[in-house]
Design a protein around this motif. Structure first.
Motif, PDB file in Angstrom:
ATOM      1  N   PHE A 116     -13.640 -17.655 -15.236  1.00 17.93           N
ATOM      2  CA  PHE A 116     -13.687 -17.929 -13.803  1.00 17.93           C
ATOM      3  C   PHE A 116     -13.268 -19.376 -13.516  1.00 17.93           C
ATOM      4  N   LYS A 117     -13.628 -20.294 -14.396  1.00 20.25           N
ATOM      5  CA  LYS A 117     -13.245 -21.701 -14.212  1.00 20.25           C
ATOM      6  C   LYS A 117     -11.737 -21.901 -14.303  1.00 20.25           C
ATOM      7  N   GLN A 118     -11.040 -20.956 -14.893  1.00 18.92           N
ATOM      8  CA  GLN A 118      -9.585 -21.052 -15.036  1.00 18.92           C
ATOM      9  C   GLN A 118      -8.854 -20.537 -13.800  1.00 18.92           C
ATOM     10  N   THR A 119      -9.588 -20.022 -12.828  1.00 18.97           N
ATOM     11  CA  THR A 119      -8.962 -19.462 -11.626  1.00 18.97           C
ATOM     12  C   THR A 119      -9.000 -20.469 -10.481  1.00 18.97           C
ATOM     13  N   ALA A 120      -8.225 -20.175  -9.468  1.00 26.19           N
ATOM     14  CA  ALA A 120      -8.223 -21.019  -8.270  1.00 26.19           C
ATOM     15  C   ALA A 120      -9.500 -20.838  -7.457  1.00 26.19           C
ATOM     16  N   MET A 121     -10.328 -19.883  -7.826  1.00 23.67           N
ATOM     17  CA  MET A 121     -11.581 -19.613  -7.112  1.00 23.67           C
ATOM     18  C   MET A 121     -12.766 -20.341  -7.758  1.00 23.67           C
ATOM     19  N   ARG A 122     -12.517 -21.173  -8.724  1.00 17.32           N
ATOM     20  CA  ARG A 122     -13.566 -21.780  -9.566  1.00 17.32           C
ATOM     21  C   ARG A 122     -14.656 -22.519  -8.805  1.00 17.32           C
ATOM     22  N   ASP A 123     -14.370 -22.985  -7.604  1.00 15.21           N
ATOM     23  CA  ASP A 123     -15.366 -23.776  -6.869  1.00 15.21           C
ATOM     24  C   ASP A 123     -16.192 -22.942  -5.888  1.00 15.21           C
ATOM     25  N   VAL A 124     -16.012 -21.633  -5.888  1.00 12.57           N
ATOM     26  CA  VAL A 124     -16.710 -20.781  -4.919  1.00 12.57           C
ATOM     27  C   VAL A 124     -18.190 -20.633  -5.251  1.00 12.57           C
ATOM     28  N   PHE A 125     -18.518 -20.493  -6.539  1.00 12.13           N
ATOM     29  CA  PHE A 125     -19.898 -20.242  -6.948  1.00 12.13           C
ATOM     30  C   PHE A 125     -20.401 -21.291  -7.922  1.00 12.13           C
ATOM     31  N   THR A 126     -21.703 -21.536  -7.869  1.00 11.55           N
ATOM     32  CA  THR A 126     -22.343 -22.378  -8.874  1.00 11.55           C
ATOM     33  C   THR A 126     -22.546 -21.545 -10.136  1.00 11.55           C
ATOM     34  N   LYS A 127     -22.907 -22.191 -11.220  1.00 11.17           N
ATOM     35  CA  LYS A 127     -23.166 -21.500 -12.487  1.00 11.17           C
ATOM     36  C   LYS A 127     -24.258 -20.446 -12.313  1.00 11.17           C
ATOM     37  N   THR A 128     -25.321 -20.797 -11.619  1.00  5.52           N
ATOM     38  CA  THR A 128     -26.432 -19.861 -11.403  1.00  5.52           C
ATOM     39  C   THR A 128     -25.978 -18.674 -10.567  1.00  5.52           C
ATOM     40  N   GLU A 129     -25.228 -18.924  -9.496  1.00  4.96           N
ATOM     41  CA  GLU A 129     -24.729 -17.831  -8.671  1.00  4.96           C
ATOM     42  C   GLU A 129     -23.803 -16.921  -9.483  1.00  4.96           C
ATOM     43  N   LEU A 130     -22.967 -17.526 -10.294  1.00  8.32           N
ATOM     44  CA  LEU A 130     -22.057 -16.761 -11.135  1.00  8.32           C
ATOM     45  C   LEU A 130     -22.822 -15.865 -12.097  1.00  8.32           C
ATOM     46  N   ASP A 131     -23.848 -16.415 -12.740  1.00 12.12           N
ATOM     47  CA  ASP A 131     -24.677 -15.625 -13.658  1.00 12.12           C
ATOM     48  C   ASP A 131     -25.378 -14.482 -12.930  1.00 12.12           C
ATOM     49  N   ASP A 132     -25.851 -14.741 -11.722  1.00 14.06           N
ATOM     50  CA  ASP A 132     -26.505 -13.689 -10.937  1.00 14.06           C
ATOM     51  C   ASP A 132     -25.524 -12.551 -10.630  1.00 14.06           C
ATOM     52  N   ILE A 133     -24.283 -12.895 -10.334  1.00 10.76           N
ATOM     53  CA  ILE A 133     -23.282 -11.885 -10.020  1.00 10.76           C
ATOM     54  C   ILE A 133     -22.919 -11.083 -11.273  1.00 10.76           C
ATOM     55  N   VAL A 134     -22.834 -11.754 -12.424  1.00 14.03           N
ATOM     56  CA  VAL A 134     -22.565 -11.039 -13.680  1.00 14.03           C
ATOM     57  C   VAL A 134     -23.684 -10.038 -13.944  1.00 14.03           C
ATOM     58  N   GLU A 135     -24.907 -10.471 -13.739  1.00 13.30           N
ATOM     59  CA  GLU A 135     -26.058  -9.586 -13.934  1.00 13.30           C
ATOM     60  C   GLU A 135     -25.991  -8.395 -12.973  1.00 13.30           C
ATOM     61  N   GLU A 136     -25.691  -8.662 -11.725  1.00 14.19           N
ATOM     62  CA  GLU A 136     -25.567  -7.591 -10.738  1.00 14.19           C
ATOM     63  C   GLU A 136     -24.425  -6.641 -11.098  1.00 14.19           C
ATOM     64  N   ALA A 137     -23.321  -7.199 -11.573  1.00 10.72           N
ATOM     65  CA  ALA A 137     -22.183  -6.365 -11.977  1.00 10.72           C
ATOM     66  C   ALA A 137     -22.589  -5.411 -13.082  1.00 10.72           C
ATOM     67  N   TYR A 138     -23.376  -5.901 -14.031  1.00  8.97           N
ATOM     68  CA  TYR A 138     -23.824  -5.047 -15.132  1.00  8.97           C
ATOM     69  C   TYR A 138     -24.580  -3.836 -14.592  1.00  8.97           C
ATOM     70  N   PHE A 139     -25.506  -4.072 -13.685  1.00  7.18           N
ATOM     71  CA  PHE A 139     -26.311  -2.975 -13.157  1.00  7.18           C
ATOM     72  C   PHE A 139     -25.503  -2.057 -12.246  1.00  7.18           C
ATOM     73  N   GLU A 140     -24.651  -2.607 -11.393  1.00  8.81           N
ATOM     74  CA  GLU A 140     -23.855  -1.777 -10.489  1.00  8.81           C
ATOM     75  C   GLU A 140     -22.798  -0.970 -11.229  1.00  8.81           C
ATOM     76  N   GLN A 141     -22.247  -1.533 -12.290  1.00  7.70           N
ATOM     77  CA  GLN A 141     -21.213  -0.852 -13.070  1.00  7.70           C
ATOM     78  C   GLN A 141     -21.834  -0.026 -14.192  1.00  7.70           C
ATOM     79  N   ASN A 142     -23.164   0.035 -14.189  1.00 11.48           N
ATOM     80  CA  ASN A 142     -23.897   0.847 -15.147  1.00 11.48           C
ATOM     81  C   ASN A 142     -23.595   0.455 -16.590  1.00 11.48           C
TER      82      ASN A 142
END
Length: 124
Positions: free
Chosen positions: A90-116
């Motif tokens: 994510f840091k390699q993308t142009a979107m790198r400044d959208v989320f903090t590390k904690t927010e990013l981790d929360d989204i990864v966790e949510e992705a795991y559960f939503e994507q089963n």
């Protein structure tokens, strides 16, 4: 048998699985993930977001944050929900400044559960 996932382990470099994982796999490298994203059937949706031009994605996103969130879901899928790899990609993308590390981790966790817990199967 239900597999539970402790995505908030003390070592958040990789998400951990409790119980057996039915796949035989090796993690994809960052380069392999970028190649897969660029050649995926939905690359016209993903790659504009990677470049920061989220408004030209083939899917309409209401906000930059929505587009970045979708990108994190895609990265999570290919990185098998490995926090450190998703953060690095994510840091390699142009979107790198959208989320903090904690927010990013929360989204990864949510992705795991939503994507089963589905991930791209990689075989040696």
């Amino acid at each position: 048998m239900s597999s539970q996932r402790n995505v908030r382990s003390t070592d958040t470099t990789d998400a951990q699985t409790i119980g057996a994982t039915p796949r035989f796999e090796q993690p994809l490298s960052d380069d392999q993930i970028w190649t897969m994203l660029q050649t995926a059937a939905n690359s016209a949706r993903i790659m504009p977001i990677v470049k920061g031009d989220w408004e030209s994605s083939t899917r309409s996103y209401k906000t930059r944050e929505d587009a970045a969130r979708a990108l994190v879901f895609d990265l999570s899928f290919y990185a098998n929900y490995r926090f450190s790899q998703v953060r690095r990609l994510f840091k390699q993308t142009a979107m790198r400044d959208v989320f903090t590390k904690t927010e990013l981790d929360d989204i990864v966790e949510e992705a795991y559960f939503e994507q089963n817990g589905r991930s791209y199967p990689t075989f040696t």
